[in-house]
Write a protein that holds these residues in place. Sequence first.
Motif, PDB file in Angstrom:
ATOM      1  N   SER A  26      21.285   9.682  -1.031  1.00 59.82           N
ATOM      2  CA  SER A  26      22.409   8.742  -1.149  1.00 59.82           C
ATOM      3  C   SER A  26      22.369   7.674  -0.061  1.00 59.82           C
ATOM      4  CB  SER A  26      23.740   9.496  -1.090  1.00 59.82           C
ATOM      5  OG  SER A  26      23.886  10.138   0.158  1.00 59.82           O
ATOM      6  N   ASN A  27      21.548   7.871   0.983  1.00 61.91           N
ATOM      7  CA  ASN A  27      21.429   6.905   2.081  1.00 61.91           C
ATOM      8  C   ASN A  27      20.121   6.120   2.032  1.00 61.91           C
ATOM      9  OD1 ASN A  27      22.860   9.576   3.555  1.00 61.91           O
ATOM     10  ND2 ASN A  27      23.919   7.626   3.766  1.00 61.91           N
ATOM     11  N   LEU A  28      19.300   6.372   1.016  1.00 56.69           N
ATOM     12  CA  LEU A  28      18.024   5.676   0.877  1.00 56.69           C
ATOM     13  C   LEU A  28      18.141   4.623  -0.218  1.00 56.69           C
ATOM     14  CD1 LEU A  28      15.602   8.739   1.077  1.00 56.69           C
ATOM     15  CD2 LEU A  28      15.822   6.919   2.774  1.00 56.69           C
ATOM     16  N   GLU A  29      18.100   3.378   0.191  1.00 56.07           N
ATOM     17  CA  GLU A  29      18.192   2.268  -0.759  1.00 56.07           C
ATOM     18  C   GLU A  29      16.829   1.599  -0.852  1.00 56.07           C
ATOM     19  OE1 GLU A  29      20.109  -2.188  -0.839  1.00 56.07           O
ATOM     20  OE2 GLU A  29      21.181  -0.629   0.283  1.00 56.07           O
ATOM     21  N   ILE A  30      16.257   1.564  -2.042  1.00 54.03           N
ATOM     22  CA  ILE A  30      14.926   0.990  -2.227  1.00 54.03           C
ATOM     23  C   ILE A  30      14.946  -0.502  -1.920  1.00 54.03           C
ATOM     24  CG2 ILE A  30      13.093   0.499  -3.897  1.00 54.03           C
ATOM     25  CD1 ILE A  30      13.925   3.055  -5.373  1.00 54.03           C
ATOM     26  N   LEU A  31      14.039  -0.933  -1.053  1.00 55.57           N
ATOM     27  CA  LEU A  31      13.950  -2.343  -0.677  1.00 55.57           C
ATOM     28  C   LEU A  31      12.886  -3.092  -1.468  1.00 55.57           C
ATOM     29  CD1 LEU A  31      14.275  -2.163   3.214  1.00 55.57           C
ATOM     30  CD2 LEU A  31      15.996  -2.940   1.586  1.00 55.57           C
ATOM     31  N   TYR A  32      11.726  -2.446  -1.657  1.00 55.31           N
ATOM     32  CA  TYR A  32      10.612  -3.055  -2.378  1.00 55.31           C
ATOM     33  C   TYR A  32       9.955  -1.997  -3.239  1.00 55.31           C
ATOM     34  CZ  TYR A  32      11.163  -6.080   1.729  1.00 55.31           C
ATOM     35  OH  TYR A  32      11.686  -6.855   2.739  1.00 55.31           O
ATOM     36  N   LYS A  33       9.137  -2.441  -4.162  1.00 55.05           N
ATOM     37  CA  LYS A  33       8.414  -1.487  -5.003  1.00 55.05           C
ATOM     38  C   LYS A  33       7.333  -0.784  -4.182  1.00 55.05           C
ATOM     39  CE  LYS A  33       4.690  -4.435  -6.648  1.00 55.05           C
ATOM     40  NZ  LYS A  33       3.697  -4.544  -7.686  1.00 55.05           N
ATOM     41  N   LYS A  34       7.002   0.428  -4.610  1.00 57.43           N
ATOM     42  CA  LYS A  34       5.918   1.173  -3.960  1.00 57.43           C
ATOM     43  C   LYS A  34       4.610   0.401  -4.134  1.00 57.43           C
ATOM     44  CE  LYS A  34       5.474   5.603  -4.913  1.00 57.43           C
ATOM     45  NZ  LYS A  34       5.050   6.878  -5.576  1.00 57.43           N
ATOM     46  N   ARG A  35       3.785   0.407  -3.093  1.00 57.10           N
ATOM     47  CA  ARG A  35       2.492  -0.241  -3.227  1.00 57.10           C
ATOM     48  C   ARG A  35       1.413   0.517  -2.478  1.00 57.10           C
ATOM     49  NH1 ARG A  35       3.257  -6.002   0.004  1.00 57.10           N
ATOM     50  NH2 ARG A  35       4.044  -5.165   1.971  1.00 57.10           N
ATOM     51  N   LYS A  36       0.191   0.309  -2.926  1.00 52.96           N
ATOM     52  CA  LYS A  36      -0.967   0.928  -2.285  1.00 52.96           C
ATOM     53  C   LYS A  36      -1.487  -0.008  -1.210  1.00 52.96           C
ATOM     54  CE  LYS A  36      -5.422   3.083  -3.214  1.00 52.96           C
ATOM     55  NZ  LYS A  36      -6.425   3.435  -4.262  1.00 52.96           N
ATOM     56  N   ILE A  37      -1.807   0.568  -0.062  1.00 46.26           N
ATOM     57  CA  ILE A  37      -2.299  -0.216   1.068  1.00 46.26           C
ATOM     58  C   ILE A  37      -3.685   0.301   1.467  1.00 46.26           C
ATOM     59  CG2 ILE A  37      -1.924  -0.793   3.499  1.00 46.26           C
ATOM     60  CD1 ILE A  37       1.079  -0.544   2.957  1.00 46.26           C
ATOM     61  N   LYS A  38      -4.594  -0.616   1.681  1.00 45.50           N
ATOM     62  CA  LYS A  38      -5.926  -0.257   2.174  1.00 45.50           C
ATOM     63  C   LYS A  38      -6.198  -1.061   3.430  1.00 45.50           C
ATOM     64  CE  LYS A  38     -10.753   0.326   0.841  1.00 45.50           C
ATOM     65  NZ  LYS A  38     -11.739   0.240  -0.267  1.00 45.50           N
ATOM     66  N   SER A  39      -6.547  -0.372   4.501  1.00 48.33           N
ATOM     67  CA  SER A  39      -6.827  -1.027   5.781  1.00 48.33           C
ATOM     68  C   SER A  39      -8.244  -0.709   6.234  1.00 48.33           C
ATOM     69  CB  SER A  39      -5.849  -0.546   6.860  1.00 48.33           C
ATOM     70  OG  SER A  39      -4.529  -0.897   6.536  1.00 48.33           O
ATOM     71  N   LEU A  40      -8.911  -1.711   6.776  1.00 50.68           N
ATOM     72  CA  LEU A  40     -10.212  -1.546   7.414  1.00 50.68           C
ATOM     73  C   LEU A  40     -10.002  -1.728   8.908  1.00 50.68           C
ATOM     74  CD1 LEU A  40     -13.306  -1.343   7.558  1.00 50.68           C
ATOM     75  CD2 LEU A  40     -13.400  -3.805   7.084  1.00 50.68           C
ATOM     76  N   TYR A  41     -10.211  -0.670   9.669  1.00 52.85           N
ATOM     77  CA  TYR A  41     -10.030  -0.734  11.123  1.00 52.85           C
ATOM     78  C   TYR A  41     -11.333  -1.130  11.794  1.00 52.85           C
ATOM     79  CZ  TYR A  41      -5.363   1.238  10.960  1.00 52.85           C
ATOM     80  OH  TYR A  41      -4.023   1.428  10.730  1.00 52.85           O
ATOM     81  N   MET A  42     -11.200  -1.906  12.861  1.00 50.65           N
ATOM     82  CA  MET A  42     -12.344  -2.403  13.615  1.00 50.65           C
ATOM     83  C   MET A  42     -12.325  -1.784  15.008  1.00 50.65           C
ATOM     84  SD  MET A  42     -13.455  -4.659  11.319  1.00 50.65           S
ATOM     85  CE  MET A  42     -14.484  -5.894  12.136  1.00 50.65           C
ATOM     86  N   ASP A  43     -13.515  -1.559  15.550  1.00 50.27           N
ATOM     87  CA  ASP A  43     -13.622  -1.036  16.910  1.00 50.27           C
ATOM     88  C   ASP A  43     -15.019  -1.348  17.432  1.00 50.27           C
ATOM     89  OD1 ASP A  43     -13.063   0.339  19.295  1.00 50.27           O
ATOM     90  OD2 ASP A  43     -12.100   1.993  18.252  1.00 50.27           O
ATOM     91  N   THR A  44     -15.215  -1.126  18.715  1.00 49.13           N
ATOM     92  CA  THR A  44     -16.543  -1.320  19.303  1.00 49.13           C
ATOM     93  C   THR A  44     -17.447  -0.160  18.891  1.00 49.13           C
ATOM     94  OG1 THR A  44     -15.982  -0.095  21.307  1.00 49.13           O
ATOM     95  CG2 THR A  44     -15.519  -2.472  21.297  1.00 49.13           C
ATOM     96  N   ARG A  45     -18.722  -0.280  19.179  1.00 50.91           N
ATOM     97  CA  ARG A  45     -19.668   0.780  18.823  1.00 50.91           C
ATOM     98  C   ARG A  45     -19.340   2.095  19.538  1.00 50.91           C
ATOM     99  NH1 ARG A  45     -21.755  -0.740  14.102  1.00 50.91           N
ATOM    100  NH2 ARG A  45     -23.089  -2.570  14.219  1.00 50.91           N
TER     101      ARG A  45
END
Length: 195
Positions: A26-45
Amino acid sequence: MSEFRKEFKFVLKNSELTEFINFYKSNLEILYKKRKIKSLYMDTRNLHLYRNSIFSDINKKKLRYRQYDDSSNIFKEIKISDKEKTKIVEKTIYRSFNDIKSDYLDDKIVYPTCFVTYEREYFKFYDTRLTLDSKIAYESSKAFTLFKKSFEEEKNIVEIKILEGELNVEKSFFSTPVKNSKYENAIESLYDVRF
Protein backbone atom coordinates in the motif's frame (compact mmCIF):
# COMPACT_ATOMS: atom_id res chain seq x y z
CA MET A 1 24.33 15.52 -16.29
CA SER A 2 25.34 15.22 -12.64
CA GLU A 3 23.29 14.51 -9.52
CA PHE A 4 24.00 14.24 -5.79
CA ARG A 5 22.34 11.51 -3.79
CA LYS A 6 22.39 9.27 -0.77
CA GLU A 7 21.76 5.57 -1.25
CA PHE A 8 20.77 2.91 1.25
CA LYS A 9 20.83 -0.72 0.12
CA PHE A 10 19.12 -3.82 1.46
CA VAL A 11 19.75 -7.41 0.31
CA LEU A 12 16.71 -9.69 0.31
CA LYS A 13 16.25 -13.35 -0.51
CA ASN A 14 13.29 -14.19 -2.75
CA SER A 15 11.10 -15.16 0.21
CA GLU A 16 12.04 -11.95 2.05
CA LEU A 17 11.28 -9.90 -1.03
CA THR A 18 7.81 -11.43 -1.26
CA GLU A 19 7.20 -10.59 2.41
CA PHE A 20 8.46 -7.03 1.88
CA ILE A 21 6.18 -6.42 -1.11
CA ASN A 22 3.16 -7.92 0.63
CA PHE A 23 3.74 -5.88 3.79
CA TYR A 24 4.44 -2.53 2.09
CA LYS A 25 2.33 -2.83 -1.07
CA SER A 26 0.00 0.00 0.00
CA ASN A 27 3.07 2.29 0.31
CA LEU A 28 4.69 1.30 -3.01
CA GLU A 29 3.60 3.51 -5.88
CA ILE A 30 4.93 2.52 -9.30
CA LEU A 31 6.90 5.38 -10.87
CA TYR A 32 8.09 3.82 -14.14
CA LYS A 33 7.70 0.56 -15.99
CA LYS A 34 10.05 -2.30 -15.19
CA ARG A 35 13.06 -2.41 -17.47
CA LYS A 36 16.10 -4.53 -18.14
CA ILE A 37 19.47 -2.92 -17.55
CA LYS A 38 22.81 -4.08 -18.91
CA SER A 39 26.04 -2.48 -17.72
CA LEU A 40 29.61 -2.95 -18.91
CA TYR A 41 32.06 -2.10 -16.13
CA MET A 42 35.55 -0.83 -16.90
CA ASP A 43 38.70 -1.25 -14.85
CA THR A 44 42.47 -1.40 -15.20
CA ARG A 45 44.22 -4.68 -15.98
CA ASN A 46 45.09 -5.09 -12.29
CA LEU A 47 41.56 -4.12 -11.13
CA HIS A 48 42.62 -0.86 -9.51
CA LEU A 49 39.06 0.49 -9.27
CA TYR A 50 37.79 -2.73 -7.70
CA ARG A 51 40.63 -2.80 -5.17
CA ASN A 52 40.16 0.85 -4.31
CA SER A 53 36.45 0.23 -3.79
CA ILE A 54 37.23 -2.61 -1.36
CA PHE A 55 39.94 -0.88 0.66
CA SER A 56 38.90 2.80 0.64
CA ASP A 57 36.00 4.58 2.27
CA ILE A 58 36.33 7.79 0.25
CA ASN A 59 37.36 8.90 -3.23
CA LYS A 60 36.02 5.77 -4.91
CA LYS A 61 35.11 5.79 -8.58
CA LYS A 62 33.44 3.42 -11.00
CA LEU A 63 33.12 3.75 -14.75
CA ARG A 64 30.46 1.85 -16.63
CA TYR A 65 28.53 1.91 -19.88
CA ARG A 66 24.82 1.26 -19.57
CA GLN A 67 22.00 0.25 -21.90
CA TYR A 68 18.28 0.07 -21.10
CA ASP A 69 15.75 -2.39 -22.55
CA ASP A 70 17.89 -3.30 -25.58
CA SER A 71 17.79 0.33 -26.71
CA SER A 72 20.38 1.37 -29.25
CA ASN A 73 21.51 4.15 -26.89
CA ILE A 74 24.48 3.49 -24.61
CA PHE A 75 25.28 5.87 -21.77
CA LYS A 76 28.61 6.43 -20.04
CA GLU A 77 28.33 6.77 -16.28
CA ILE A 78 30.96 7.72 -13.73
CA LYS A 79 30.00 7.13 -10.10
CA ILE A 80 32.01 9.00 -7.47
CA SER A 81 31.71 8.09 -3.80
CA ASP A 82 33.28 10.62 -1.49
CA LYS A 83 31.59 12.53 1.31
CA GLU A 84 28.59 12.55 -1.03
CA LYS A 85 27.71 10.33 -3.95
CA THR A 86 27.72 11.81 -7.44
CA LYS A 87 26.84 10.25 -10.76
CA ILE A 88 27.85 11.82 -14.08
CA VAL A 89 25.93 10.55 -17.10
CA GLU A 90 26.46 11.26 -20.78
CA LYS A 91 25.04 9.72 -23.93
CA THR A 92 27.65 8.12 -26.20
CA ILE A 93 27.87 7.43 -29.92
CA TYR A 94 28.28 3.68 -29.27
CA ARG A 95 25.59 1.34 -30.58
CA SER A 96 27.15 -1.89 -29.31
CA PHE A 97 29.19 -2.83 -26.27
CA ASN A 98 31.57 -4.57 -28.69
CA ASP A 99 32.65 -1.14 -29.93
CA ILE A 100 33.99 -0.17 -26.50
CA LYS A 101 37.66 -1.14 -26.37
CA SER A 102 39.11 1.13 -23.68
CA ASP A 103 38.67 4.46 -21.94
CA TYR A 104 40.40 6.74 -19.45
CA LEU A 105 39.45 7.49 -15.88
CA ASP A 106 41.67 10.14 -14.34
CA ASP A 107 45.17 9.08 -15.42
CA LYS A 108 44.40 5.37 -15.87
CA ILE A 109 43.49 3.35 -18.96
CA VAL A 110 40.50 1.12 -18.26
CA TYR A 111 39.17 -1.84 -20.24
CA PRO A 112 35.91 -3.83 -20.38
CA THR A 113 35.95 -6.04 -17.30
CA CYS A 114 32.51 -7.58 -16.86
CA PHE A 115 28.81 -7.28 -17.65
CA VAL A 116 26.03 -6.97 -15.07
CA THR A 117 22.40 -7.42 -16.11
CA TYR A 118 19.21 -7.25 -14.06
CA GLU A 119 15.59 -6.16 -14.06
CA ARG A 120 14.75 -2.95 -12.21
CA GLU A 121 11.43 -1.72 -10.85
CA TYR A 122 10.88 1.88 -9.71
CA PHE A 123 8.63 2.98 -6.85
CA LYS A 124 7.80 5.92 -4.67
CA PHE A 125 8.11 4.65 -1.08
CA TYR A 126 6.81 7.12 1.51
CA ASP A 127 8.83 10.27 0.75
CA THR A 128 11.71 8.40 -0.94
CA ARG A 129 12.40 6.67 -4.23
CA LEU A 130 12.94 2.94 -4.15
CA THR A 131 14.33 0.61 -6.79
CA LEU A 132 14.10 -3.15 -6.79
CA ASP A 133 16.72 -5.12 -8.73
CA SER A 134 16.07 -8.80 -9.44
CA LYS A 135 17.36 -11.52 -11.81
CA ILE A 136 20.89 -10.19 -11.31
CA ALA A 137 23.50 -11.92 -13.49
CA TYR A 138 27.20 -11.41 -14.14
CA GLU A 139 29.25 -12.29 -17.22
CA SER A 140 32.95 -11.98 -17.97
CA SER A 141 34.27 -9.78 -20.76
CA LYS A 142 36.30 -11.18 -23.65
CA ALA A 143 38.62 -8.21 -23.25
CA PHE A 144 39.50 -9.39 -19.74
CA THR A 145 39.59 -13.17 -20.03
CA LEU A 146 39.47 -15.72 -22.84
CA PHE A 147 37.34 -18.06 -20.73
CA LYS A 148 33.68 -17.10 -20.64
CA LYS A 149 32.19 -17.22 -17.16
CA SER A 150 28.76 -16.32 -15.84
CA PHE A 151 26.99 -16.29 -12.50
CA GLU A 152 23.39 -15.69 -11.40
CA GLU A 153 22.56 -14.18 -8.02
CA GLU A 154 20.02 -15.72 -5.66
CA LYS A 155 19.28 -12.40 -4.02
CA ASN A 156 17.57 -9.10 -4.77
CA ILE A 157 18.71 -5.56 -4.06
CA VAL A 158 16.31 -2.97 -2.69
CA GLU A 159 17.76 0.53 -2.78
CA ILE A 160 16.33 3.69 -1.28
CA LYS A 161 17.59 6.80 -3.05
CA ILE A 162 17.51 10.14 -1.30
CA LEU A 163 17.96 13.18 -3.51
CA GLU A 164 18.68 16.68 -2.25
CA GLY A 165 15.87 18.10 -0.15
CA GLU A 166 14.27 14.77 0.83
CA LEU A 167 14.24 14.45 4.62
CA ASN A 168 13.00 12.15 7.40
CA VAL A 169 14.08 9.01 5.55
CA GLU A 170 14.68 6.97 8.70
CA LYS A 171 10.98 6.19 9.05
CA SER A 172 11.16 4.34 5.72
CA PHE A 173 13.84 1.86 6.76
CA PHE A 174 12.47 -1.64 7.22
CA SER A 175 15.84 -3.20 8.13
CA THR A 176 19.50 -2.25 8.53
CA PRO A 177 21.17 -0.98 5.32
CA VAL A 178 24.21 -2.88 4.05
CA LYS A 179 27.14 -2.15 1.77
CA ASN A 180 26.56 -3.86 -1.57
CA SER A 181 28.17 -3.36 -4.96
CA LYS A 182 27.11 -5.30 -8.04
CA TYR A 183 30.52 -4.62 -9.56
CA GLU A 184 32.39 -6.00 -6.55
CA ASN A 185 30.05 -9.02 -6.46
CA ALA A 186 30.64 -9.62 -10.17
CA ILE A 187 34.42 -9.52 -9.87
CA GLU A 188 34.41 -11.86 -6.88
CA SER A 189 31.98 -14.28 -8.57
CA LEU A 190 33.75 -14.41 -11.94
CA TYR A 191 37.45 -14.08 -11.24
CA ASP A 192 40.00 -15.53 -8.84
CA VAL A 193 40.78 -12.30 -7.02
CA ARG A 194 43.57 -12.42 -4.43
CA PHE A 195 45.18 -9.67 -2.41
